[in-house]
Design an enzyme around this catalytic site. Structure first.
Site, short mmCIF file in Angstrom:
data_model
loop_
_atom_site.label_atom_id
_atom_site.label_comp_id
_atom_site.label_asym_id
_atom_site.label_seq_id
_atom_site.Cartn_x
_atom_site.Cartn_y
_atom_site.Cartn_z
N THR A 91 -5.15 -1.18 -0.10
CA THR A 91 -4.79 -0.29 0.30
C THR A 91 -3.64 -0.06 -1.26
O THR A 91 -3.00 -0.87 -2.31
CB THR A 91 -3.40 -0.10 1.05
OG1 THR A 91 -4.30 -1.07 2.11
CG2 THR A 91 -2.89 1.45 1.48
N SER A 119 -5.56 3.93 -8.43
CA SER A 119 -6.09 4.88 -8.37
C SER A 119 -4.92 5.66 -9.76
O SER A 119 -4.87 5.72 -10.71
CB SER A 119 -5.75 6.05 -7.26
OG SER A 119 -6.96 5.98 -6.82
N HIS A 140 -10.04 1.01 -13.13
CA HIS A 140 -11.11 2.29 -11.46
C HIS A 140 -12.07 2.35 -11.68
O HIS A 140 -12.55 2.88 -12.78
CB HIS A 140 -9.61 3.41 -12.01
CG HIS A 140 -10.08 4.14 -12.08
ND1 HIS A 140 -9.79 6.16 -11.98
CD2 HIS A 140 -9.75 4.67 -10.05
CE1 HIS A 140 -9.95 6.76 -11.02
NE2 HIS A 140 -10.27 5.77 -9.95
N ASN A 143 -16.23 6.48 -6.95
CA ASN A 143 -16.96 6.22 -5.42
C ASN A 143 -18.19 6.56 -5.49
O ASN A 143 -18.04 8.59 -5.33
CB ASN A 143 -15.55 6.14 -4.38
CG ASN A 143 -15.96 5.69 -2.87
OD1 ASN A 143 -16.94 5.81 -2.67
ND2 ASN A 143 -14.80 6.98 -2.58
P1 NAD Z 1 -9.70 1.40 1.86
O1 NAD Z 1 -8.13 2.01 2.77
O2 NAD Z 1 -10.50 1.96 2.41
O3 NAD Z 1 -9.24 -0.03 1.86
C1 NAD Z 1 -8.60 -0.51 1.53
C2 NAD Z 1 -8.35 -2.15 2.41
O4 NAD Z 1 -7.01 -3.85 1.30
C3 NAD Z 1 -8.04 -2.37 3.65
O5 NAD Z 1 -9.23 -2.61 4.12
C4 NAD Z 1 -7.17 -3.14 4.27
O6 NAD Z 1 -7.18 -3.82 5.61
C5 NAD Z 1 -7.42 -3.72 2.66
N1 NAD Z 1 -5.62 -4.87 2.43
C6 NAD Z 1 -4.43 -4.52 2.96
N2 NAD Z 1 -3.56 -5.26 2.31
C7 NAD Z 1 -4.84 -5.96 2.43
C8 NAD Z 1 -3.93 -7.19 1.88
N3 NAD Z 1 -2.93 -8.13 1.45
N4 NAD Z 1 -5.33 -8.55 1.91
C9 NAD Z 1 -6.42 -8.22 1.62
N5 NAD Z 1 -6.45 -7.22 1.92
C10 NAD Z 1 -5.27 -6.03 2.30
O7 NAD Z 1 -9.07 1.56 0.57
P2 NAD Z 1 -9.76 2.01 -0.99
O8 NAD Z 1 -10.02 3.34 -0.42
O9 NAD Z 1 -11.24 0.97 -0.74
O10 NAD Z 1 -8.99 2.30 -2.35
C11 NAD Z 1 -8.83 0.69 -2.75
C12 NAD Z 1 -7.85 0.57 -3.66
O11 NAD Z 1 -9.24 1.34 -5.08
C13 NAD Z 1 -7.27 1.60 -3.96
O12 NAD Z 1 -6.12 1.33 -4.59
C14 NAD Z 1 -7.17 2.87 -4.66
O13 NAD Z 1 -6.37 3.97 -5.31
C15 NAD Z 1 -7.97 2.59 -5.51
N6 NAD Z 1 -9.53 3.16 -5.82
C16 NAD Z 1 -9.95 3.83 -4.25
C17 NAD Z 1 -11.24 5.70 -4.71
C18 NAD Z 1 -11.74 5.65 -3.46
O14 NAD Z 1 -12.72 6.59 -4.11
N7 NAD Z 1 -11.21 5.53 -2.53
C19 NAD Z 1 -11.62 5.10 -6.33
C20 NAD Z 1 -11.07 4.15 -7.17
C21 NAD Z 1 -10.13 3.66 -6.66
#
Ligand code: NAD
Length: 284
Positions: A91, A119, A140, A143
């Site tokens: 997260t 992000s 980065h 998606n």
């Molecule tokens: P998400 O909310 O879908 O998933 C995050 C996951 O992390 C959840 O399954 C949560 O349970 C897990 N988590 C939280 N704390 C944890 C811990 N201590 N140990 C292991 N797992 C843990 O979020 P996402 O969209 O997959 O984003 C993840 C990262 O990627 C973020 O930093 C986000 O900014 C980045 N990102 C997201 C996107 C996008 O399009 N969603 C694109 C590029 C980068």
């Protein structure tokens, strides 16, 4: 040579990173915090693999069970002692990321490389938490990960040339195209994208246009494949909000203040595609 990769966080990004790597023959240890999150990740990987087979020629020859066999799903750090590369996708929250890197520094070998998939969070700040900050780099991913070639690679203040070269080589091994940028909040992509999405939400809140018309203007007027609000739903409204808060805090610039409508939708649980509802509705 990298053979085994630790992936932390099995949400939208982490599960697709694991799927992509497993398709290219890497052994993956995929960790999340609860059995429920791990179960959801397994389901997502199954669904995304089916979609991938329809659109990506390289995936057509692969069998789901072989791909799944290469992914060890876990809620602990068992197995992280033998990974050569970690891709962290938890997260978008600094306190949580900080706690995870403290755990990773104990769980992983001293030679492991750490890629922060974020992000907006500073790679330099993450590096400073680690015994080997030269081994920390930003990756980065876009998606959906298996469908997108681009990876914005971020060189933190301490990241060594060797780590950048190794990271680029690793990414190319699974057909990604790295673009290396320097560490500044939001890098290039999100510094611009978050602002655009937020401004579109302001336009909806101000009653200028409905979400479908805002997106139509970008698709038909500017040739975007997807409008900003559909992109917002795909990324997740909570991730957009957290990213804007990081940018706002980093630059102390009011242009990054999150639109109240975005905050309200996150409070309501309208997180976009992953929750079934955002600016648009999705089948669960
Ligand atoms: P998400 O909310 O879908 O998933 C995050 C996951 O992390 C959840 O399954 C949560 O349970 C897990 N988590 C939280 N704390 C944890 C811990 N201590 N140990 C292991 N797992 C843990 O979020 P996402 O969209 O997959 O984003 C993840 C990262 O990627 C973020 O930093 C986000 O900014 C980045 N990102 C997201 C996107 C996008 O399009 N969603 C694109 C590029 C980068």
């Amino acid at each position: 040579m990298i053979q085994t990769v630790g992936v932390v966080g099995a949400g939208v990004m982490g599960s697709d990173v694991a799927l992509d790597l497993a398709c290219y023959g890497y052994e993956v240890v995929l960790k999340d915090i609860s059995e429920d999150a791990v179960r959801r990740a397994k389901e997502k990987i199954r669904t995304d693999f089916r979609l991938l087979k329809m659109v990506k020629p390289q995936a057509k020859q692969l069998a789901l069970e072989d791909v799944l066999d290469r992914i060890a799903f876990t809620t602990s750090y068992d197995g992280f002692g033998r990974v050569q590369f970690v891709i962290e996708n938890i997260t978008e929250d600094w306190e949580r990321k900080k706690a995870v890197y403290t755990e990773l520094s104990e769980a992983c070998g001293i030679d492991a490389y750490f890629a922060v998939n974020t992000s907006c969070i500073s790679i330099t700040k993450v590096g400073a938490l680690m015994p080997r900050p030269d081994k920390v780099i930003g990756m980065h991913f876009m998606n959906p990960v298996p469908m997108k070639e681009l990876v914005e690679v971020i060189r933190g203040e301490h990241t060594s040339d060797e780590t950048v070269a190794c990271g680029e080589q690793f990414l190319r091994s699974f057909d990604k195209v790295p673009v290396v940028v320097n560490d500044f909040p939001g890098f290039v992509t999100n510094r611009v994208l978050m602002l655009t999405i937020n401004e579109c939400v302001w336009a909806v809140q101000d009653g200028v246009a409905e979400p479908q018309d805002v997106d139509k203007i970008f698709r038909l007027g500017f040739g975007h494949k997807m409008g900003p609000l559909a992109t917002c739903d795909l990324i997740g409204l909570d991730t957009i909000l957290n990213s804007l808060l990081v940018l706002y805090d980093s630059y102390k610039d009011p242009k990054f203040r999150p639109c109240p409508l975005l905050v309200k939708m996150v409070d309501a649980g309208y997180l976009g595609k992953k929750s079934g509802k955002g600016f648009f509705d999705y089948d669960k």
